[in-house]
Structure formats: C-alpha cells, structure tokens
Write a protein that holds these residues in place. Sequence first.
Motif, PDB file in Angstrom:
ATOM      1  N   UNK A  59      90.820  23.053   8.381  1.00 38.62           N
ATOM      2  CA  UNK A  59      90.631  24.493   8.528  1.00 38.62           C
ATOM      3  C   UNK A  59      90.491  24.913   9.986  1.00 38.62           C
ATOM      4  N   UNK A  60      90.456  23.951  10.917  1.00 40.29           N
ATOM      5  CA  UNK A  60      90.103  24.256  12.311  1.00 40.29           C
ATOM      6  C   UNK A  60      91.079  23.636  13.303  1.00 40.29           C
ATOM      7  N   UNK A  61      92.351  24.054  13.265  1.00 46.17           N
ATOM      8  CA  UNK A  61      93.318  23.426  14.165  1.00 46.17           C
ATOM      9  C   UNK A  61      93.063  23.658  15.637  1.00 46.17           C
ATOM     10  N   UNK A  62      92.434  24.769  16.015  1.00 47.36           N
ATOM     11  CA  UNK A  62      92.211  25.012  17.436  1.00 47.36           C
ATOM     12  C   UNK A  62      91.131  24.081  17.994  1.00 47.36           C
ATOM     13  N   UNK A  63      90.164  23.709  17.172  1.00 47.16           N
ATOM     14  CA  UNK A  63      89.178  22.712  17.596  1.00 47.16           C
ATOM     15  C   UNK A  63      89.882  21.377  17.830  1.00 47.16           C
ATOM     16  N   UNK A  64      90.759  21.003  16.916  1.00 48.45           N
ATOM     17  CA  UNK A  64      91.525  19.767  17.078  1.00 48.45           C
ATOM     18  C   UNK A  64      92.439  19.844  18.298  1.00 48.45           C
ATOM     19  N   UNK A  65      93.037  21.005  18.529  1.00 45.94           N
ATOM     20  CA  UNK A  65      93.917  21.155  19.693  1.00 45.94           C
ATOM     21  C   UNK A  65      93.154  20.882  20.980  1.00 45.94           C
ATOM     22  N   UNK A  66      91.932  21.369  21.066  1.00 43.52           N
ATOM     23  CA  UNK A  66      91.125  21.128  22.258  1.00 43.52           C
ATOM     24  C   UNK A  66      90.801  19.638  22.392  1.00 43.52           C
ATOM     25  N   UNK A  67      90.511  18.976  21.262  1.00 46.80           N
ATOM     26  CA  UNK A  67      90.221  17.540  21.304  1.00 46.80           C
ATOM     27  C   UNK A  67      91.454  16.752  21.747  1.00 46.80           C
ATOM     28  N   UNK A  68      92.626  17.155  21.262  1.00 48.37           N
ATOM     29  CA  UNK A  68      93.868  16.475  21.659  1.00 48.37           C
ATOM     30  C   UNK A  68      94.137  16.699  23.143  1.00 48.37           C
ATOM     31  N   UNK A  69      93.875  17.903  23.613  1.00 48.35           N
ATOM     32  CA  UNK A  69      94.076  18.191  25.037  1.00 48.35           C
ATOM     33  C   UNK A  69      93.235  17.261  25.909  1.00 48.35           C
ATOM     34  N   UNK A  70      92.025  16.956  25.435  1.00 47.34           N
ATOM     35  CA  UNK A  70      91.146  16.092  26.214  1.00 47.34           C
ATOM     36  C   UNK A  70      91.592  14.632  26.197  1.00 47.34           C
ATOM     37  N   UNK A  71      92.392  14.263  25.194  1.00 47.00           N
ATOM     38  CA  UNK A  71      92.809  12.866  25.050  1.00 47.00           C
ATOM     39  C   UNK A  71      94.215  12.596  25.581  1.00 47.00           C
ATOM     40  N   UNK A  72      94.920  13.628  26.033  1.00 50.41           N
ATOM     41  CA  UNK A  72      96.309  13.476  26.460  1.00 50.41           C
ATOM     42  C   UNK A  72      96.490  14.067  27.852  1.00 50.41           C
ATOM     43  N   UNK A  73      97.602  13.710  28.488  1.00 49.63           N
ATOM     44  CA  UNK A  73      97.887  14.195  29.838  1.00 49.63           C
ATOM     45  C   UNK A  73      98.998  15.231  29.864  1.00 49.63           C
ATOM     46  N   UNK A  74     100.108  14.912  29.206  1.00 50.06           N
ATOM     47  CA  UNK A  74     101.305  15.755  29.292  1.00 50.06           C
ATOM     48  C   UNK A  74     101.767  16.290  27.941  1.00 50.06           C
ATOM     49  N   UNK A  75     101.254  15.744  26.870  1.00 52.40           N
ATOM     50  CA  UNK A  75     101.720  16.110  25.527  1.00 52.40           C
ATOM     51  C   UNK A  75     101.518  17.600  25.275  1.00 52.40           C
ATOM     52  N   UNK A  76     102.576  18.241  24.766  1.00 52.99           N
ATOM     53  CA  UNK A  76     102.472  19.651  24.385  1.00 52.99           C
ATOM     54  C   UNK A  76     101.734  19.730  23.048  1.00 52.99           C
ATOM     55  N   UNK A  77     100.957  20.790  22.868  1.00 51.96           N
ATOM     56  CA  UNK A  77     100.130  20.958  21.676  1.00 51.96           C
ATOM     57  C   UNK A  77     100.436  22.327  21.085  1.00 51.96           C
ATOM     58  N   UNK A  78     100.608  22.377  19.775  1.00 51.05           N
ATOM     59  CA  UNK A  78     100.901  23.649  19.144  1.00 51.05           C
ATOM     60  C   UNK A  78     100.376  23.693  17.724  1.00 51.05           C
TER      61      UNK A  78
END
Length: 333
Positions: free
Chosen positions: A59-78
């Motif tokens: 139910x919370x993709x934007x929370x996950x997006x922030x977590x992914x941003x912290x774990x990646x360098x160049x990967x695009x997130x959407x």
Amino acid sequence: MTSSVNYGLWYDFRNPAPWREDFEQFYASRLDQIAAAEELGFDSAWLTEHHFCDDGYTPSPLVLAAAIAARTRDMHIGTNLMLLPLHDPVRMAEDCATVSLLSGGRFDLGVGIGYRQLEFDQFGRQLSHRPSLVEEGIEVIRRSWSGKPVNFSGKRFTVGDLSVTPAPVHAPKILLGGMAPPAIERAARVADGFLCTGGLGIDNYCEALLSQGKTLEQGNVVMGCWAIIAEDPEAEARRIGDHILYQTNEYIKWGAFGPPEKATLFDDVFTAIENGLYQMWDADMAVAELSKLVRDYPLISDIHFWAQFPGESLESGNRRLRYIAEKVLPRLR
C-alpha cells in the motif's frame, strides 16, 4: 539497436499465505535483490499499489521508492502504478518531491484511475468521479512542483495561495496508465507518458497523440512486460505455475480485466498464459521480440519485467534475473 531504453524490474511485494515469509525479512531480502539487480545491469525498478490485500500487496510504494533510492546509485525508480483518485494530490506531490530529492531526480510518478470498489469506499471516493479526480489531481501535482503558489479550484480539489516546499529540483514525469480508449486518450492529453500493460494500447496512444496535434516524438511509453524469460520457458512456467496462476486469478477476482462477477478464473497455468498477458520467451525470442518492439515504437523509454511472482522464492526469481542479465540485456544494448 538503441541503448536509450531502460530495462527494469516490477515489484508488487505480495507475500501470500501459502508461501508466507516473515514480512521484515521479506522486505529486507527484496531490497537486497534490487540493489544486486542494479549491479547485474537492470536500469529501473517499478512499484505498484493496492490496499487491504491479504497478501500484503504494497500500500506504500513511495516509502519503498525512498528505500530503493537509498540502496542504489543510478537505478531509475518509478511507480506503475499508484491509484491517484485515492490520494490527496498535495500530499502525493509532497511525498514525490521528497523521493525525487532523496534520489537525485531518479524518480517518476506513474498513476492510474483504479477499479476496486472497496478501496474507493474506504478512502471516501466514488468510482464515477475517477476521470475528474485524475485530471485535477495531475494538475494540482504539477502546480505543486512548480515552486509557485498552487491556486487551483476545481470540482474535486481546491488549493489556495500556497506553495508546496521543498519543490523537486528535477520534477518527476507524470505517467498515466490504462487499457480503455478513454484512459489512453487521457494519457496522451494530460500526462508526460503512457503506462502500457503488456504492450496493449500503444497504437491507440500513438493515434491519440496525432489526433491532438502532437508528434510521436512528444510521446513516451513505459511498458510493463509480462514475459516469462528463461532458458526453457515452458519448464519454467510449469515450475512456478502456482505463483503465475495466483497472480492472474487475483487480478481477475478484483476486476482488473472486466467486471469481477462476470470473470472466469483459470484452472491451470498454461490456460492462463494462453489467454492472459503472459508470454514465454527464451533469450533469443526475448531479444527478437523486444528489439522489434523498440524498433517499431521508438517512443518506448522503459520495459520492465516482474521480478518475482507472488510467493515465489527469492532464489527462484534470482535465477531468471541472472539469465536476463547475462543472456538478454547485453544483446539489447
């Protein structure tokens, strides 16, 4: 072959009862998988949204997006996609701006109109209001990211002389999904791109762009691909058949492909594949099909695949990811 297309992974974070893992470990292991996928050469990660699902569909993709941003360098997130009518557009604009800032501008917002009655009931929205909720929501979000006062008054939302801060340095693209002709026309008219499911509707989107006086070069297609890519795709489908069947039948029950009361569930995986969005490709077929798709539709910017089917073990999904990374992606680039 163009190298401008991103090839990525699609996540719903479903953890169904028959195969359930501890949810804390489940989230940690999937974030590990995404970080490793970037090293393997995958360009993007896409997240989707539903609510009140027994299997924990996120139910919370934007929370996950922030977590992914912290774990990646160049990967695009959407997001492919979030259910815009269920959200306050100002709050969504604030959260998305924060994700954009945290990720250094690596985030795009994909939205759709939704279809599950129970979600609309709980969030106090009406299904019949979806078109105006989406169109006004997109306008409010855009104004919110401008750094200027929003000053919007519509049928569904009113926002006064208020500025949303901090504004994103790199405003995310707003992508709009849908399968029905009015939804595709709306994507061409009000969004920065079309979220396409399984290749459906790209021709309609191109026609809608041209009918509105736009060029195809102004279009943008982000495509969720349902292909099962493995050395022996039929054997792979048999091996993970219960998970594929679970995925497609749950969407059917919810009404994703038509009124749920008129829907028929599939009894076996190969019937689901034959009659659904799935395709079975080995590396040669994947390279041929994806190369043709990108050649025929140069406006495609991203193609992403389900990383895991619901309940499938991490090791099982990782085998497919390694196969795609080693046998498919280098040949597409």
